[in-house]
Structure formats: structure tokens, C-alpha cells
Design a protein around this motif. Structure first.
Motif, mmCIF file in Angstrom:
data_model
loop_
_atom_site.group_PDB
_atom_site.id
_atom_site.type_symbol
_atom_site.label_atom_id
_atom_site.label_comp_id
_atom_site.label_asym_id
_atom_site.label_seq_id
_atom_site.Cartn_x
_atom_site.Cartn_y
_atom_site.Cartn_z
ATOM 1 N N GLY A 146 24.234 29.367 -40.602
ATOM 2 C CA GLY A 146 23.024 29.229 -39.822
ATOM 3 C C GLY A 146 22.152 28.172 -40.481
ATOM 4 N N THR A 147 21.613 27.273 -39.710
ATOM 5 C CA THR A 147 20.926 26.120 -40.288
ATOM 6 C C THR A 147 19.408 26.199 -40.199
ATOM 7 O OG1 THR A 147 21.096 24.918 -38.194
ATOM 8 C CG2 THR A 147 22.878 24.615 -39.806
ATOM 9 N N GLU A 148 18.881 27.260 -39.535
ATOM 10 C CA GLU A 148 17.441 27.359 -39.387
ATOM 11 C C GLU A 148 17.055 28.823 -39.190
ATOM 12 O OE1 GLU A 148 16.350 25.112 -35.920
ATOM 13 O OE2 GLU A 148 17.944 25.984 -34.714
ATOM 14 N N ALA A 149 15.790 29.111 -39.369
ATOM 15 C CA ALA A 149 15.263 30.455 -39.129
ATOM 16 C C ALA A 149 13.944 30.329 -38.387
ATOM 17 C CB ALA A 149 15.057 31.194 -40.442
ATOM 18 N N LEU A 150 13.692 31.264 -37.496
ATOM 19 C CA LEU A 150 12.453 31.275 -36.728
ATOM 20 C C LEU A 150 11.662 32.531 -37.071
ATOM 21 C CD1 LEU A 150 10.656 30.086 -34.460
ATOM 22 C CD2 LEU A 150 11.948 31.510 -32.849
ATOM 23 N N ARG A 396 23.221 36.909 -18.927
ATOM 24 C CA ARG A 396 23.937 35.954 -18.087
ATOM 25 C C ARG A 396 23.884 34.541 -18.665
ATOM 26 N NH1 ARG A 396 21.801 39.133 -13.842
ATOM 27 N NH2 ARG A 396 23.422 39.920 -12.424
ATOM 28 N N THR A 397 22.736 34.198 -19.235
ATOM 29 C CA THR A 397 22.492 32.821 -19.659
ATOM 30 C C THR A 397 22.610 32.703 -21.172
ATOM 31 O OG1 THR A 397 20.942 32.565 -17.832
ATOM 32 C CG2 THR A 397 20.842 30.917 -19.591
ATOM 33 N N PRO A 398 23.319 31.694 -21.680
ATOM 34 C CA PRO A 398 23.336 31.493 -23.138
ATOM 35 C C PRO A 398 21.918 31.352 -23.668
ATOM 36 C CG PRO A 398 24.973 30.116 -22.075
ATOM 37 C CD PRO A 398 24.158 30.720 -20.967
ATOM 38 N N THR A 399 21.608 32.102 -24.728
ATOM 39 C CA THR A 399 20.237 32.147 -25.248
ATOM 40 C C THR A 399 20.278 32.046 -26.767
ATOM 41 O OG1 THR A 399 19.726 33.638 -23.412
ATOM 42 C CG2 THR A 399 18.054 33.406 -25.128
ATOM 43 N N PRO A 400 20.557 30.871 -27.308
ATOM 44 C CA PRO A 400 20.713 30.770 -28.758
ATOM 45 C C PRO A 400 19.417 30.919 -29.546
ATOM 46 C CG PRO A 400 20.883 28.616 -27.730
ATOM 47 C CD PRO A 400 20.849 29.614 -26.615
ATOM 48 N N VAL A 401 18.260 30.684 -28.930
ATOM 49 C CA VAL A 401 16.942 30.761 -29.569
ATOM 50 C C VAL A 401 16.840 29.705 -30.676
ATOM 51 C CG1 VAL A 401 15.176 32.225 -30.617
ATOM 52 C CG2 VAL A 401 16.861 33.228 -29.050
ATOM 53 N N ILE A 406 16.219 35.166 -36.222
ATOM 54 C CA ILE A 406 14.828 35.195 -35.786
ATOM 55 C C ILE A 406 14.164 36.443 -36.368
ATOM 56 C CG2 ILE A 406 15.196 33.892 -33.669
ATOM 57 C CD1 ILE A 406 15.321 36.517 -32.148
ATOM 58 N N ASN A 407 12.904 36.320 -36.685
ATOM 59 C CA ASN A 407 12.117 37.408 -37.235
ATOM 60 C C ASN A 407 10.829 37.476 -36.432
ATOM 61 O OD1 ASN A 407 10.333 38.973 -38.834
ATOM 62 N ND2 ASN A 407 11.463 38.458 -40.705
ATOM 63 N N CYS A 408 10.673 38.549 -35.666
ATOM 64 C CA CYS A 408 9.476 38.704 -34.844
ATOM 65 C C CYS A 408 8.380 39.310 -35.712
ATOM 66 C CB CYS A 408 9.773 39.575 -33.635
ATOM 67 S SG CYS A 408 10.980 38.838 -32.501
ATOM 68 N N LEU A 409 7.579 38.468 -36.334
ATOM 69 C CA LEU A 409 6.655 38.889 -37.372
ATOM 70 C C LEU A 409 5.631 39.906 -36.893
ATOM 71 C CD1 LEU A 409 5.955 35.482 -39.146
ATOM 72 C CD2 LEU A 409 7.217 37.425 -40.082
ATOM 73 N N ASP A 410 5.185 39.781 -35.655
ATOM 74 C CA ASP A 410 4.122 40.652 -35.172
ATOM 75 C C ASP A 410 4.635 41.888 -34.442
ATOM 76 O OD1 ASP A 410 2.133 38.926 -36.128
ATOM 77 O OD2 ASP A 410 2.312 37.667 -34.348
ATOM 78 N N SER A 411 5.930 42.065 -34.363
ATOM 79 C CA SER A 411 6.468 43.216 -33.642
ATOM 80 C C SER A 411 6.231 44.488 -34.445
ATOM 81 C CB SER A 411 7.971 43.037 -33.395
ATOM 82 O OG SER A 411 8.664 42.911 -34.623
ATOM 83 N N PRO A 412 5.664 45.517 -33.826
ATOM 84 C CA PRO A 412 5.405 46.762 -34.565
ATOM 85 C C PRO A 412 6.681 47.429 -35.064
ATOM 86 C CG PRO A 412 4.937 47.035 -32.218
ATOM 87 C CD PRO A 412 5.148 45.579 -32.443
ATOM 88 N N TRP A 413 7.800 47.142 -34.424
ATOM 89 C CA TRP A 413 9.068 47.743 -34.849
ATOM 90 C C TRP A 413 9.866 46.830 -35.788
ATOM 91 C CZ3 TRP A 413 11.351 50.535 -29.892
ATOM 92 C CH2 TRP A 413 10.501 51.607 -29.558
ATOM 93 N N ALA A 414 9.220 45.797 -36.345
ATOM 94 C CA ALA A 414 9.843 44.891 -37.323
ATOM 95 C C ALA A 414 11.194 44.386 -36.816
ATOM 96 C CB ALA A 414 9.997 45.591 -38.675
ATOM 97 N N VAL A 415 11.156 43.699 -35.700
ATOM 98 C CA VAL A 415 12.376 43.287 -35.008
ATOM 99 C C VAL A 415 12.903 41.966 -35.568
ATOM 100 C CG1 VAL A 415 13.311 42.579 -32.770
ATOM 101 C CG2 VAL A 415 11.699 44.506 -32.917
ATOM 102 N N THR A 416 14.202 41.938 -35.822
ATOM 103 C CA THR A 416 14.911 40.701 -36.150
ATOM 104 C C THR A 416 16.064 40.550 -35.176
ATOM 105 O OG1 THR A 416 16.256 41.905 -37.769
ATOM 106 C CG2 THR A 416 14.336 40.722 -38.605
ATOM 107 N N GLY A 417 16.626 39.350 -35.088
ATOM 108 C CA GLY A 417 17.729 39.160 -34.153
ATOM 109 C C GLY A 417 18.443 37.852 -34.369
ATOM 110 N N ILE A 418 19.485 37.668 -33.559
ATOM 111 C CA ILE A 418 20.251 36.427 -33.593
ATOM 112 C C ILE A 418 21.031 36.292 -32.290
ATOM 113 C CG2 ILE A 418 22.274 37.492 -34.708
ATOM 114 C CD1 ILE A 418 22.610 34.825 -36.253
#
Length: 611
Positions: A146-150, A396-401, A406-418
Motif C-alpha cells: 500500500g503506497t498511501e494512507a488516508l 457494484r462500483t470499484p471503490t479503491p478510496v 483508511i482511518n475514519c478519525l472522527d468515527s465514534p466506532w473507530a472505523v478503519t478500512g481498505i
């Protein structure tokens, strides 16, 4: 999988020598009857195993498979007993029932996405030794960078977007001084964050304190101090708290910054993962910081591992629950097991036993006599676990983000994803999986199960599965739909999957069979060694004390190596010991650590610790 718009179905030089010795000298035997069963017989062979060579491995997750791997390559007869009907534990993939049509495989589901940081070295060594067709380096060749992080903010606040390539011109040895490191940290914080200048300076100074602290101070002082307190997050801005406190702990290891051990967070996450990773020090060859697999985990890693271990003579007894490790006369004399569905209890026997169950399950199998024989087993009751479980969304749609996590900093459930499919370059997702409609698997993990969400005002534990999915989707959209990288649309969402180990959601007593060890202050003092006081019992698992000191696949693998080495020592074996890689220690810091050791013994603070 739950359908949204339809009815819901629920290599080393000595490697070839080891394989030769195993193939020519390993014997496989089984015993059936008399209330016991042993290793299953392979082929027509009925020869008895060499004395002292039969090993029962309890658990078929990463630690159990790693132990079986090392033992089998040294000529031991190994039988692995696993609770589930598949191997890999939390690392395995799971087919989503009823989703494969037209010759396609079912949609792939997982407990959560896999992540192989560049500082992992024990596990990558094992992966290189698992053959895979077309790969000179075995399944290790299935890793992709992985070459980047959001780091995504909600409510239109600016996101933080980090490139994750290691430095192309790392510092010369003489350049790596405290002042140089401090300048680099400040430069990154200035360019990539929105922190007030005084807070960035304070954080950089705190990192210098930890970097130059001796081992005795880290274990005697910083292990007792929460990361939140060490960086004084309670006195800083919300940005500081979210990015440098919560974002570095809860989202990565499911431990709250308010209680997480400074020694663990500072040593593993800040130093090994980020600082030395960016500088390319102590890495797995030329690895980048962030790596993932190029296909669902079982396809890319676990299934080839199982095939290889079977080729070495390893036997697997699946669907088996370990009930009790039986202790008598100073040794383990057997293990009581039963079919997972409640079948008749039996006792299996071997010469040696490696307990490779997760700690919350392992400690339930240790009776009073065994605990009395080794007090460190009782101390494991103080170890804490928590929930950290994912949901796979099929789109349905490719969604690489972004090309990474990804780290959703403000999510109350401390959500990360890829977005997974961008890395699955050996697969065409719609052609190979499901019914042909899905083009993306967006894997998201909930690390905080005890704070209210944004839709229902309830914690994740209090929600039903459907409510969790709706809440998680809403938190992902809050973080990502204003990122400028992607837009998640409800009409794109075809379905979802959650690990069936999570049960009873929405009821009075939700359960999660697959929890994760967390690292509140003082955890180190309760972690056992791989060697026990019982001469034929050894421990493997991410709760065992290892150098990596973090509940990870790397820790599980390292613990297995330590367990095998302890077994070889107990036998006074002349077999080669498993090599163990420890976390990188920059030689430039060692003189400062020696000074700090003197100061610590005198009761003085670290040189850089200005309060």
C-alpha cells in the motif's frame, strides 16, 4: 452475507535439508480406541513415531500453524487440533454462503482485513518457506504494497493524506541524532497535519524521551503509564487527541489511548511501524511500511500453507474443542477434547503439547493442578481482550478510496478500512466471485464497540447486526464522501458479511468468540513465556511474551518459534533452533540509552524528559 435489496441469507539454505530429513525420517502413526485418539494415519503407514517425537498442537491459527511448520521441518510428528472446520483462526477467509453462481466462488468474507507491516520479519520468513506456484519466494510473493494512507475527517474538515513509501535516501548512520529525528518528526507533522505548533513540538519531544529510554525504564516506568498521559493528550487540542492518541491506539490495536501501555504504543506503533518504517530501518528486505495480500487470505496464504504442512506429514483434526489440559505427576498426560457440536469427550496423547489457543480460550483449559505447577498460567487471567471485528461491504462500483488503508478519525466506532480489490491483481472480482454483480469488497473494521453511534445513539454491542451495518455504513460515508477521493452510494451496496463468531447482537448477552488481546498498562507483567515449568507443555499465541510485544500475526509467529525452541531445549535436541528476529534497535541510540540506564537507577528522569 446480508443482501440489501433481496431476501437475507444468513527461504533458507537449510530448508531443502530439513525437507529431506522430514521426508525420509518422519514417521506418522495413530492410535484409536481405549478412549483416546492420536494422529490420523497417512496412507498405509503404521510405523510408530520415534520416541519423543509426537507433538499435539492445540489450535490451528497463525501460532499453531507456525509451530507445526517449524516442528514438521525438524522431523516431528505433528497433529493440530482446531475448533473450526477450517484453519487460520482470525486470519482465515470464510465463504459467504449461497453467493456463488455461474461457476464462480462464493463471495469472500473475513474477520477483518489482513495487514503485514514492513517491520514484520518472523512471519515473512515463514511465508517465504510456503511454496506457491509461480512464486520464487513462496506465498511471500503474494504481498502487495500500500503506497498511501488516508486519515479522513467528518463534517468537511480537511483530511490527512500520507504517502507511505520508505525514504529513498535514508540518513547516513552519523546523521541519525536526536536533533535530526526531532526535525524529521516536526517536518512530517507540519506538512501532513493541522496541529498547533506548540503541540507538534511537545509530541516530538515526547518521542525523543521514549526513543532514548533504556529497557529498564521502558519496562519499569513507561509500561505503567498510559499513552494518553505520556503525551498529555488530555491537555491538548481535539486534533492532537484524535490523531496522536486515539488514532494510534484504538484503530490499530483496539486499545484505548487512555489505558494503553506507553511502552507498547511507543515501541511498536510509533518506532517500529512509523519512524523506522519510513526510514527503511529494520524492515523485511526492501519492504514498504504497509503490505496486504493479492487475493483473499486463505487463497493467497492459508490454503497453500495447509497443503505444504500436509506434505510434511502434519495431520489436522478439525471441528474439535479443547476442554482440558490434563496434568499429573509433573507432566501433561493428555488433553481432553470433544467434537465442537458436543460429541463424546476423548483424551488425546502425545509426547509434547503446544497450547496455541487464544488466551481467553487457553486459560479455560488449565485446571488448578496445572496452574499450581506454573504460577504464570494463573497470571494470564489478568490479560484483557476486546472486540475488533469487521464487516465486508460488496459494491457494484470499484471503490479503491486510496491505495492503502483508511482511518475514519472522527468515527465514534473507530472505523478503519481498505478497498481490497485494487490489490487483488490476480483476480477479476466480478468474474471470479459471487453472482457477477459485485466489483468491490470494501473491508471495514469496528474497533470501538462501547460508544454510541451516529444513527441510533447506541453502542455497537447494543445494536442488531442490521443496525451495526447501517451505522457503520453511515460512519464510513461521513468520513469518505467529502474526502475528494470517492463517494459511497447506497445504491452501489449489494450486501455485507460479518464474522459469525459474533452472536447475540441486539440481545442481553452479545458474544464474540474471536476477540483480540489488548494492551492496557501493566499487561507485560502478566504475559507468560513460551516455556512453562511443566517440561512437556509449551505456549504459543499473541498473548505470550515476545519481543514484538503486540497482539499481531507477527507476535503469534514469533511465539511459536520460541515455543519450538523451548521444546528442542527440553529434549536437548541437536536440531537447529528457530531464528528469531527482534525489533530494530538503532545503534545510534544505544549510548543515550546507556546514559539513561544510569539515570534510571539513580531515580532521575530521562535526559530529554522536561515534564
Amino acid at each position: 452475507m446480508a443482501m440489501d435489496n433481496a431476501q437475507q441469507p444468513q527461504g533458507h539454505d537449510d530448508h531443502s535439508r530439513r525437507r529431506f530429513l522430514t521426508a525420509t525420517g518422519g514417521a506418522v502413526a495413530g492410535v484409536v480406541g481405549g478412549g483416546t485418539f492420536g494422529a490420523l494415519v497417512t496412507g498405509s503407514s503404521t510405523a510408530a513415531a520415534a520416541p519423543g517425537k509426537r507433538v499435539a498442537v492445540l489450535g490451528g491459527g497463525v501460532s499453531g500453524l507456525s509451530a507445526a511448520h517449524e516442528l514438521a521441518e525438524r522431523g516431528y510428528e505433528v497433529t493440530v487440533y482446531e475448533y473450526y472446520d477450517a484453519l487460520g483462526g482470525k486470519a482465515r477467509s470464510m465463504d459467504v454462503p449461497g453467493t456463488g453462481t455461474g461457476g464462480r466462488k462464493p463471495l469472500p468474507g473475513e474477520h477483518g482485513f489482513r495487514f503485514f507491516p514492513g517491520f514484520y520479519r518472523n512471519l515473512p520468513d515463514t511465508m517465504r518457506r510456503i511454496p506457491f506456484p509461480g512464486n520464487a519466494n513462496g506465498v511471500h510473493g503474494n504481498l502487495r504494497s500500500g503506497t498511501e494512507a488516508l486519515f479522513a475527517h467528518a463534517s468537511g474538515r480537511p483530511d490527512l493524506h500520507f504517502p507511505l513509501r520508505r525514504a529513498t535516501t535514508p540518513p547516513a548512520p552519523g546523521d541519525l541524532t536526536p536533533s535530526w529525528i526531532r526535525d524529521q518528526i516536526l517536518s512530517v507533522l507540519d506538512l501532513a497535519t493541522h496541529l498547533p505548533a506548540n503541540e507538534a513540538v511537545y509530541f516530538a519531544d515526547r518521542l525523543l524521551v521514549h526513543l532514548t529510554s533504556c529497557d529498564a525504564r521502558r519496562e519499569g516506568q513507561w509500561e505503567k503509564v498510559a499513552w494518553w498521559d505520556f503525551i498529555r493528550a488530555g491537555e491538548m487540542s481535539r486534533e492532537y487527541q484524535v490523531l496522536l492518541g486515539i488514532g494510534q491506539t484504538r484503530n490499530l490495536v483496539a486499545t484505548r489511548a487512555e489505558i494503553a501501555s506507553t511502552r507498547t504504543v511507543g515501541r511498536v506503533i510509533i518506532e517500529a511501524l512509523l519512524l523506522w518504517g519510513l526510514l527503511g530501518r529494520g524492515m523485511d528486505g526492501d519492504a514498504d511500511i504497509d503490505r496486504v495480500l493479492n487475493a483473499p487470505t486463505s487463497e493467497a496464504w492459508i490454503d497453500p500453507w495447509e497443503r505444504y504442512l500436509r506434505s510434511l506429514g502434519v495431520e489436522f483434526v478439525l471441528g474439535t474443542e479443547v476442554r482440558e489440559v490434563v496434568y499429573d505427576g509433573g507432566r501433561v498426560t493428555g488433553v481432553r477434547v470433544a467434537a465442537r457440536d458436543g460429541g463424546r469427550q476423548r483424551t488425546i496423547t502425545a509426547d509434547h503439547y503446544v497450547s496455541a489457543l487464544p488466551v481467553e480460550h487457553a486459560r479455560m483449559t488449565w485446571g488448578p493442578a496445572l496452574r499450581a505447577a506454573d504460577p504464570q498460567l494463573g497470571r494470564c487471567d489478568a490479560l484483557k481482550t476486546d472486540w475488533m471485528t469487521g464487516v465486508m461491504f460488496y459494491l457494484r462500483t470499484p471503490t479503491p478510496v486510496v491505495h492503502g488503508h483508511i482511518n475514519c478519525l472522527d468515527s465514534p466506532w473507530a472505523v478503519t478500512g481498505i478497498g481490497q480489490t485494487q490489490f487483488w491483481d490476480v483476480r477479476d472480482f466480478s468474474r471470479d466471485y459471487g453472482d457477477g454483480q459485485a466489483n468491490e469488497c470494501l473491508s471495514a473494521i469496528i474497533s470501538e464497540w462501547d460508544k454510541p453511534g451516529v444513527l441510533y445513539g447506541r453502542t455497537a454491542r447494543e445494536c442488531t447486526k442490521d443496525e451495526i451495518v447501517a451505522e457503520l455504513w453511515a460512519q464510513l460515508k461521513d468520513g469518505l464522501n467529502d474526502s475528494g477521493k470517492t463517494t459511497l452510494r447506497d445504491e452501489d451496496r449489494l450486501g455485507w458479511f460479518m464474522d459469525p463468531a459474533v452472536t447475540g447482537l441486539g440481545g442481553p448477552d452479545p458474544q464474540n468468540r474471536e476477540q483480540l488481546l489488548i494492551h492496557p498498562t501493566g499487561t507485560l507483567y502478566h504475559r507468560p513465556s513460551a516455556r512453562t515449568a511443566v517440561p512437556n507443555l509449551f505456549l504459543a499465541g499473541d498473548y505470550v511474551r515476545t519481543d514484538v510485544d503486540l497482539a499481531t500475526m507477527e507476535g503469534a509467529n514469533e511465539s511459536a518459534r520460541r515455543a519450538v525452541n523451548a521444546l528442542l531445549d527440553a529434549e536437548d535436541s541437536d536440531a537447529e533452533r528457530c531464528h528469531i528476529w527482534e525489533l530494530f534497535r538503532p545503534p545510534e541510540m544505544e549510548p543515550l540509552k546507556r546514559v539513561d540506564e544510569v539515570r534510571y537507577r539513580l531515580g532521575l528522569p530521562n535526559t530529554f524528559d522536561l515534564g
